[in-house]
Design an enzyme around this catalytic site. Sequence first.
Site, PDB file in Angstrom:
ATOM      1  NE  ARG A 120      -4.217  -1.779   1.698  1.00 11.14           N
ATOM      2  CZ  ARG A 120      -4.266  -2.839   2.492  1.00 11.14           C
ATOM      3  NH1 ARG A 120      -3.433  -2.953   3.498  1.00 11.14           N
ATOM      4  NH2 ARG A 120      -5.162  -3.767   2.270  1.00 11.14           N
ATOM      5  CE  LYS A 142      -1.058  13.669 -14.646  1.00  6.70           C
ATOM      6  NZ  LYS A 142      -1.278  13.947 -16.083  1.00  6.70           N
ATOM      7  CD  GLU A 184       6.880  16.452 -21.641  1.00  6.33           C
ATOM      8  OE1 GLU A 184       5.965  17.298 -21.617  1.00  6.33           O
ATOM      9  OE2 GLU A 184       6.677  15.223 -21.679  1.00  6.33           O
ATOM     10  CE  LYS A 224       4.396  17.669 -14.052  1.00  7.08           C
ATOM     11  NZ  LYS A 224       4.950  16.439 -14.579  1.00  7.08           N
ATOM     12  CD  GLU A 234      -4.424  15.462 -15.767  1.00  8.51           C
ATOM     13  OE1 GLU A 234      -3.207  15.325 -15.561  1.00  8.51           O
ATOM     14  OE2 GLU A 234      -5.019  14.904 -16.699  1.00  8.51           O
ATOM     15  NE  ARG A 238      -0.535  17.006 -12.802  1.00  6.62           N
ATOM     16  CZ  ARG A 238       0.138  16.243 -11.969  1.00  6.62           C
ATOM     17  NH1 ARG A 238      -0.297  16.041 -10.744  1.00  6.62           N
ATOM     18  NH2 ARG A 238       1.268  15.661 -12.345  1.00  6.62           N
ATOM     19  CG  ASN A 242      -2.496  15.979 -19.746  1.00 10.22           C
ATOM     20  OD1 ASN A 242      -1.410  15.576 -19.379  1.00 10.22           O
ATOM     21  ND2 ASN A 242      -3.597  15.852 -19.022  1.00 10.22           N
ATOM     22  CG  HIS A 245       1.237  14.886 -23.346  1.00 13.80           C
ATOM     23  ND1 HIS A 245       1.796  16.134 -23.467  1.00 13.80           N
ATOM     24  CD2 HIS A 245       2.169  14.116 -22.730  1.00 13.80           C
ATOM     25  CE1 HIS A 245       3.008  16.127 -22.931  1.00 13.80           C
ATOM     26  NE2 HIS A 245       3.263  14.911 -22.475  1.00 13.80           N
ATOM     27  CG  HIS A 249       0.190  10.067 -24.345  1.00  9.94           C
ATOM     28  ND1 HIS A 249      -0.482  10.406 -23.199  1.00  9.94           N
ATOM     29  CD2 HIS A 249       1.514  10.110 -24.014  1.00  9.94           C
ATOM     30  CE1 HIS A 249       0.386  10.660 -22.222  1.00  9.94           C
ATOM     31  NE2 HIS A 249       1.603  10.494 -22.698  1.00  9.94           N
ATOM     32  CG  HIS A 264       7.214  11.139 -23.625  1.00  8.95           C
ATOM     33  ND1 HIS A 264       5.919  10.690 -23.716  1.00  8.95           N
ATOM     34  CD2 HIS A 264       7.152  12.317 -22.944  1.00  8.95           C
ATOM     35  CE1 HIS A 264       5.115  11.552 -23.111  1.00  8.95           C
ATOM     36  NE2 HIS A 264       5.838  12.540 -22.635  1.00  8.95           N
TER      37      HIS A 264
HETATM   38  N1  LIG Z   1       5.048  11.311 -14.737  1.00 15.67           N
HETATM   39  C1  LIG Z   1       5.012  12.369 -15.499  1.00 15.67           C
HETATM   40  O1  LIG Z   1       4.467  13.417 -15.119  1.00 15.67           O
HETATM   41  C2  LIG Z   1       5.668  12.323 -16.846  1.00 15.67           C
HETATM   42  C3  LIG Z   1       5.897  13.506 -17.563  1.00 15.67           C
HETATM   43  C4  LIG Z   1       6.572  13.421 -18.778  1.00 15.67           C
HETATM   44  C5  LIG Z   1       6.984  12.191 -19.262  1.00 15.67           C
HETATM   45  N2  LIG Z   1       6.729  11.063 -18.557  1.00 15.67           N
HETATM   46  C6  LIG Z   1       7.169   9.747 -19.041  1.00 15.67           C
HETATM   47  O2  LIG Z   1       8.592   9.730 -19.109  1.00 15.67           O
HETATM   48  C7  LIG Z   1       8.990   8.752 -20.069  1.00 15.67           C
HETATM   49  C8  LIG Z   1      10.087   9.305 -20.932  1.00 15.67           C
HETATM   50  O3  LIG Z   1      11.180   9.610 -20.122  1.00 15.67           O
HETATM   51  P1  LIG Z   1      12.654   9.775 -20.704  1.00 15.67           P
HETATM   52  O4  LIG Z   1      12.612  10.624 -21.911  1.00 15.67           O
HETATM   53  O5  LIG Z   1      13.511  10.171 -19.571  1.00 15.67           O
HETATM   54  O6  LIG Z   1      12.991   8.317 -21.241  1.00 15.67           O
HETATM   55  P2  LIG Z   1      13.750   7.046 -20.627  1.00 15.67           P
HETATM   56  O7  LIG Z   1      13.477   6.894 -19.199  1.00 15.67           O
HETATM   57  O8  LIG Z   1      13.415   5.921 -21.539  1.00 15.67           O
HETATM   58  O9  LIG Z   1      15.287   7.395 -20.810  1.00 15.67           O
HETATM   59  C9  LIG Z   1      15.794   7.596 -22.071  1.00 15.67           C
HETATM   60  C10 LIG Z   1      17.044   6.789 -22.371  1.00 15.67           C
HETATM   61  O10 LIG Z   1      18.159   7.463 -21.833  1.00 15.67           O
HETATM   62  C11 LIG Z   1      18.965   6.572 -21.061  1.00 15.67           C
HETATM   63  N3  LIG Z   1      19.533   7.394 -19.999  1.00 15.67           N
HETATM   64  C12 LIG Z   1      18.865   7.952 -18.966  1.00 15.67           C
HETATM   65  N4  LIG Z   1      19.695   8.747 -18.282  1.00 15.67           N
HETATM   66  C13 LIG Z   1      20.899   8.664 -18.868  1.00 15.67           C
HETATM   67  C14 LIG Z   1      22.143   9.278 -18.621  1.00 15.67           C
HETATM   68  N5  LIG Z   1      22.306  10.180 -17.666  1.00 15.67           N
HETATM   69  N6  LIG Z   1      23.188   8.940 -19.418  1.00 15.67           N
HETATM   70  C15 LIG Z   1      23.021   8.061 -20.436  1.00 15.67           C
HETATM   71  N7  LIG Z   1      21.862   7.484 -20.744  1.00 15.67           N
HETATM   72  C16 LIG Z   1      20.813   7.791 -19.966  1.00 15.67           C
HETATM   73  C17 LIG Z   1      18.030   5.494 -20.601  1.00 15.67           C
HETATM   74  O11 LIG Z   1      18.718   4.306 -20.363  1.00 15.67           O
HETATM   75  C18 LIG Z   1      17.083   5.377 -21.800  1.00 15.67           C
HETATM   76  O12 LIG Z   1      17.661   4.537 -22.757  1.00 15.67           O
HETATM   77  C19 LIG Z   1       7.744   8.362 -20.827  1.00 15.67           C
HETATM   78  O13 LIG Z   1       7.321   7.097 -20.411  1.00 15.67           O
HETATM   79  C20 LIG Z   1       6.732   9.411 -20.434  1.00 15.67           C
HETATM   80  O14 LIG Z   1       5.405   8.919 -20.492  1.00 15.67           O
HETATM   81  C21 LIG Z   1       6.095  11.114 -17.362  1.00 15.67           C
HETATM   82 ZN   LIG Z   2       5.030  14.228 -21.581  1.00 14.72          ZN
END
Ligand SMILES: NC(=O)c1ccc[n+]([C@@H]2O[C@H](COP(=O)([O-])OP(=O)(O)OC[C@H]3O[C@@H](n4cnc5c(N)ncnc54)[C@H](O)[C@@H]3O)[C@@H](O)[C@H]2O)c1
Ligand SMILES: [Zn+2]
Length: 361
Positions: A120, A142, A184, A224, A234, A238, A242, A245, A249, A264
């Site tokens: 939990r 999120k 973003e 943010k 949201e 909020r 999006n 997105h 998405h 992404h």
């Molecule tokens: N929760 C939220 O509010 C929110 C907001 C925006 C995006 N997201 C989510 O985030 C995700 C995308 O995140 P992302 O772009 O960070 O992608 P990711 O987590 O896939 O990382 C991208 C790549 O970079 C590599 N990497 C990460 N840090 C590194 C570093 N310092 N040096 C070398 N390689 C590195 C990782 O291994 C991966 O291959 C999506 O799933 C998206 O839906 C969530």
């Molecule tokens: Zn996003």
Amino acid sequence: MLAFGQIQKFTIAIMKKVIIGNNILHKLADLIDVKKYSRIIILTDDRVAKFWLPIVKKSLGTESVDIVIHPGEKEKSLRTTTLIWKRLITNHCDRRSLMVNLGGGVIGDMGGFAAGCYLRGIDFVQVPTTLLAQVDASVGGKVGIDFAGLKNNLGLFRQPIKVIIDIDTLSTLPSREYISGFAEIIKHGIVADKNYFDFVSSKKPGGFSSDEIIKIINGSCQIKSDIVAADEKEKNIRKILNFGHTIGHAIESLSLLTTKPLLHGEAIAVGMVAESKIAALTGNISTDQFQTIEDAITNAGLPIRIRDVSISKIEDLLIFDKKNFRGKILWSLPKKIGHAVFGQEIPPAIVIKSLQYICGY
Ligand SMILES: NC(=O)c1ccc[n+]([C@@H]2O[C@H](COP(=O)([O-])OP(=O)(O)OC[C@H]3O[C@@H](n4cnc5c(N)ncnc54)[C@H](O)[C@@H]3O)[C@@H](O)[C@H]2O)c1
Ligand SMILES: [Zn+2]
């Protein structure tokens, strides 16, 4: 709805948890009260682990259970989450365990979700290592995973106890991933702050100094946090975050089925162009403002068009957007650069025109 004073306090509370700087991974033990916890779990992926796991382990100064997964969006799944939960059980992790999510948005989202459900809910810390996760994914609470071909379809609102952002981690990040984060960043400017938009689009992503990048990460986290403080779950405002997105998405989900998935931020960049087109076609923004947005996205080195994607497949996915209500697609759109509205109904013919635009018809 919170009163203004309460919102300010909540914003301060969120921002207080966010620590931004360089060379701070070495000081994790000072930033996290490790002694409070029975066990520390570090979740990361093997690319990040190669560069940063030894430093984090040393810095925490205590034994940890390390869970190292494969990188990539395809791993943000129930299958991988199940493996994480099993590792927590086999390592006898109790409710006073702490999960440290070291990586990009995939690690942060899935780790937060795994921690939020386990017994939990156990505490977790976000240590974002991509620009995208530093400016967006790690802040706001999120957390979730992709499910049944739909982005973030299972998830929780669950705040981390801390977000620790060390910009040194960006030194090992591939440039395509770095640029992806600017989608973003630009979005934050479009929906909330014209001056910020002008600043972040004034140079190419690689042209900003370290101090300017800290300023940008701070700026995005502040924008943010302000919005999340006003509407954490949201229910209303909020939703403007999006922007880009709904279509983004859908594009991302379809691209994940191919051998060359978009990142992404890349999918969101195209989504923002499409949704800005909708805003222009409905008179919400002027043609000039539309062009300014498209130019900023291009200038950042992000895509503005997609190839070989069927418009009808994108349309099929739009119906699953989380902002929808009673089967109606509700859009978050810019009203001008620096201000956005949510809950907009749009005639299907206009949506199709915008999809034709990004598909190059
Ligand atoms: N929760 C939220 O509010 C929110 C907001 C925006 C995006 N997201 C989510 O985030 C995700 C995308 O995140 P992302 O772009 O960070 O992608 P990711 O987590 O896939 O990382 C991208 C790549 O970079 C590599 N990497 C990460 N840090 C590194 C570093 N310092 N040096 C070398 N390689 C590195 C990782 O291994 C991966 O291959 C999506 O799933 C998206 O839906 C969530
Ligand atoms: Zn996003």
